[in-house]
Design an enzyme around this catalytic site. Structure first.
Site, PDB file in Angstrom:
ATOM      1  N   HIS A   7       7.875   1.945  -2.534  1.00  0.00           N
ATOM      2  CA  HIS A   7       9.104   1.836  -2.111  1.00  0.00           C
ATOM      3  C   HIS A   7       9.620   3.134  -0.846  1.00  0.00           C
ATOM      4  O   HIS A   7       8.701   3.241  -0.558  1.00  0.00           O
ATOM      5  CB  HIS A   7      10.670   1.985  -2.925  1.00  0.00           C
ATOM      6  N   CYS A  58       7.436  -2.833  -7.075  1.00  0.00           N
ATOM      7  CA  CYS A  58       7.632  -1.411  -8.622  1.00  0.00           C
ATOM      8  C   CYS A  58       8.114  -2.785  -9.359  1.00  0.00           C
ATOM      9  O   CYS A  58       6.997  -3.378  -9.795  1.00  0.00           O
ATOM     10  CB  CYS A  58       8.761  -0.467  -8.022  1.00  0.00           C
TER      11      CYS A  58
END
Lengths: 255, 540
Positions: A196, A97
């Site tokens: 994630h 991310c």
């Protein structure tokens, strides 16, 4: 036979920990220790020096904008050069991310400000503006004949340079930029991704791939005996089912 | 201008006539029409909201909390502003990540003890439509309230909805705390903080901000407040720890960005903090919680016991004797050891005992006392109000089903769930626990937050563990990493899981149900159906 050991540098855990990234470290530790591979994780904060050759693997997670700025500054001034040297030398790096975005050349914010990245990876990320749609939802990615599952939540659109391959192809979700069907990036042994959830516990094959890659640099090919992954496999299969089913009615699905 | 009109004690005042009055000739003709149309539209909105509430209760749609407000707002978009103006004693808003519902409920009790008649939105229905529904349900057809001078609005407000809720023209706004919560819905914690700062700046100077001094992110709102501020916090360091949770949110100084130092941490990032670099520190509090006794859970209660044993397997739900076995017992016979604390206010001190446990509920009690203080209410009413508290919807609410007590602990983010786990495991006994993890929009679509929860706390404290919800397998995997549970504990279907969890709970013992928001609604509905009762949410 010498006792195997995986040495991990966990970059900025206090700053970059927004989406349960701790699960990734727990997963690597568990999957090493169950195979009698020693696991050492060092937490490196802003200001701490990074020695390019001291680690087999580096992990950097996601963060909020404010913390990310602080980290970007440290990458430029303190750790960037060692990180580039490590990656060029074959060290395994997982960036998730915000950490993925930071590995690139630059991040252009919604307001048009250009923040330089670590320049480890030839990618760049552009936020199209405050009114642009944020890419939020479950993701399924085709990866080496298998799937990766996770959750994405990013405003920036990431584009890959010529020497960089996407990590996988998007089956459900948005991926790097919502356009070219690519998700994540691979360069040498650097793996960047928006997934994630946490990423690794639900994707044990990918976790093992990272562990094998990291150990190979020092020990050559290390066979990793299979573990009891019944819960992992079911959680993975369920995530695929939920993401693809919901894709049909357009929630978290690919538009 | 607008504000003055909205504040006028005549809720029916022809506000819409104001623009038309620029042309006085037209005004004479248009104003009565506009006035009439406003009156009619408002009455229609109120009527429609009530009809929708009745219908949705009948059809058992989500408790009838969202639809009536939506209908009212559709018919008359200004309904909240207009009706709120008729609340003679004004309004209070309660916002924050955790503790909104319980704090608002505590405050409501205090206000009643002070002789006021609160108008409040239902638990968890904390968007504008929930406020609209509450106002429409409390008002008469003409948009006025009975005994208007005693009417006060107590509205819990979703963090992101706060700027819109300014339409009620609050007298006081209470901020409980700010934790990472449903990042896919709210965005980053900092995004919520920015929304709050902007809102705090916009409030007129006659609005009192009631702020948690122990939360650095909330305390920082004091810097931008234009009006008075009442700070509250816990003073009893004996109840605190020394270290931050691994995923603490506000660990950086809002002024200079340095890492904050804590002399005491109560939970999450709440504590006695100071910045070693620039010297900012926890503000002086006006309302403080002291002498805390955070009780553990009570030993298992012996219930009425007429309920037949739970049928095993099959589709039949556990039978109960005509609903007698199921009761809402906010206090509960043999109730929990509870929470005892003293609260100091500028007008004097008081001592209370609450049928709730956990440090987070000490914060809720002190927060409610602080809001009451901001409204000029003295310690006697605060003490009486807090003292007659009963648990809110799904928040440590206790039910009895088939001879087992069921206690529900809503948990939807890491800070909240960590507190729940600490509370449940406080007395060291082995517990029967059922976890329900859903990923609907109201729960947050992203379940990665469970990796920031310390489920390791449950280690050695579980007699049985049942895992359910649409993301049951994600939860099972997280628990595996904590050394807990097995694949056999997983049952994604809520009804089957609840039945199994009850079977695994010995008669007379307590089943601890930890659901996310939509799972909590489902569990409550199931328990209600099994008892042959109406939907529970009607009792809020």
């Amino acid at each position: 036979m010498t006792k195997l050991k995986l040495r991990l540098a966990h970059l900025y855990p206090k700053h970059m920990n927004i989406y349960g990234d701790r699960g990734n470290i727990l997963c690597l530790r568990r999957r090493c220790e169950e195979r009698a591979i020693a696991f050492q994780a060092d937490e490196l904060a802003p200001g701490d020096a990074l020695a390019a050759d001291a680690y087999d693997m580096v992990f950097i997670g996601g963060a909020q904008d404010r913390e990310q700025r602080r980290v970007a500054e440290d990458l430029l001034k303190v750790k960037g050069a060692a990180l580039r040297e490590a990656v060029e030398g074959g060290v395994t790096l997982l960036a998730v991310c915000g950490g993925y975005q930071l590995m690139g050349r630059f991040y252009r914010t919604a307001e048009g400000e250009e923040l330089p990245g670590a320049g480890v990876l030839d990618i760049w990320t552009v936020h199209p503006g405050p009114r642009a749609r944020r890419f939020i939802g479950n993701v399924v990615v085709k990866w080496r004949g298998a799937t990766l599952v996770g959750f994405e939540n990013h405003g920036g659109r990431t584009h890959l340079g010529a020497g960089v391959r996407p990590l996988g192809r998007v089956v459900a979700g948005f991926g790097n930029n919502g356009r070219d069907g690519g998700e994540g990036a691979v360069y040498k042994n650097l793996f960047g991704t928006y997934l994630h959830g946490s990423l690794l516990p639900k994707n044990p094959q990918f976790a093992d791939h990272l562990i094998a890659t990291a150990l190979a640099r020092r020990y050559g090919d290390v066979p990793l005996p299979p573990l009891d992954d019944r819960i992992e496999s079911t959680a993975h299969a369920e995530a695929v089912r939920l993401a693809t089913r919901r894709g049909i009615i357009g929630i978290g699905g690919r538009k | 201008m607008l504000r003055q009109v909205a504040r006028a004690p005549r809720p029916g005042a022809p506000r819409l006539a104001t623009p038309a009055s620029r042309n006085s000739a037209r005004f004479c003709f248009v104003a009565p029409l506009l006035y009439c149309s406003t009156v009619i539209r408002r009455a229609a909105a109120i009527a429609a909201a009530r009809a929708a509430a009745a219908l949705s209760r009948r059809l058992r749609f989500g408790g009838g909390t969202a639809l009536p407000g939506l209908v009212a707002q559709r018919i008359h978009p200004d309904i909240v502003r207009e009706l709120a103006a008729g609340l003679g004693a004004g309004s209070v808003l309660v916002t924050g990540t955790n503790g909104k519902t319980t704090t608002a409920r505590l405050l409501r009790n205090i206000l009643q003890e002070a002789g006021l008649k609160p108008v409040a939105n239902r638990a968890g229905s904390n968007m504008m439509r929930g406020i609209a529904a509450a106002l429409a349900a409390g008002a008469r057809w003409d948009g006025r309230f009975r005994s208007p001078q005693e009417r006060i609005g107590v509205f819990e407000v979703d963090e992101a909805t706060l700027p819109h809720a300014a339409a009620v023209r609050p007298r006081a706004v209470l901020f409980t705390n700010l934790f990472r919560d449903q990042l896919d819905r709210y965005g980053e914690v900092e995004t919520v903080a920015a929304v709050w700062r902007a809102a705090a700046r916009e409030f007129p100077p006659d609005v009192t901000l009631v702020l948690n001094a122990d939360d650095p992110a909330v305390a920082a709102l004091g810097d931008v407040a234009g009006g008075p501020v009442v700070f509250f916090g816990l003073a009893d360091r004996a109840a605190a720890g020394q270290t931050l949770d691994h995923a603490a949110d506000a660990r950086w100084c809002s002024g200079c960005g340095a890492e904050l130092a804590y002399a005491a941490v109560f939970y999450g990032h709440l504590g006695h903090w100071a910045c070693p670099q620039c010297g900012r520190s926890r503000p002086q509090v006006q309302v403080a919680g002291t002498d805390l006794e955070v009780g553990g859970q009570a030993p298992p209660i012996t219930s009425g016991g007429q309920a037949p044993p739970i049928t095993s397997g099959g589709q039949a739900p556990p039978s109960t004797s005509g609903g007698q076995a199921l009761s809402l017992t906010g206090r509960g016979e043999g109730g929990p050891a509870g929470l005892r604390l003293a609260i100091t206010t500028p007008a004097g001190g008081l001592t209370v005992r609450l049928p709730l446990t956990g440090l987070y509920n000490a914060y809720n009690a002190v927060a409610a006392a602080a809001a009451a203080t901001a409204l000029g209410i003295g310690p006697p009413a605060i003490e009486r109000g807090l003292g007659r508290f009963t648990a809110a919807f799904g928040r440590q609410e206790r039910l009895v089903v088939s001879g087992r007590e069921v206690q529900m602990f809503l948990a939807k983010n890491p800070a909240g769930l960590n507190q729940v786990l600490r509370t449940i495991t406080a007395n060291g006994l082995q517990k029967d626990i059922a976890l329900f993890l859903n990923d609907n929009i109201a729960d947050g679509r992203d379940v990665s937050w469970i990796w920031d929860v310390d489920f390791e706390l449950l280690s050695g404290h579980t007699r049985s563990l049942t895992v359910s919800g649409s993301r049951a397998w994600d939860m099972a995997l997280r628990l595996k990493y904590a050394g807990l549970g097995s694949p056999g504990d997983v049952e994604p279907d809520a009804a089957l899981a609840l039945r199994r969890a009850l079977q695994r709970t010995p008669e007379g013992a307590t089943l601890y149900v930890i659901p996310t928001y939509t799972a909590m609604l489902a569990v409550r509905n199931l328990l209600g159906r099994w008892a042959g009762r109406g939907a529970f949410w009607e009792r809020d």
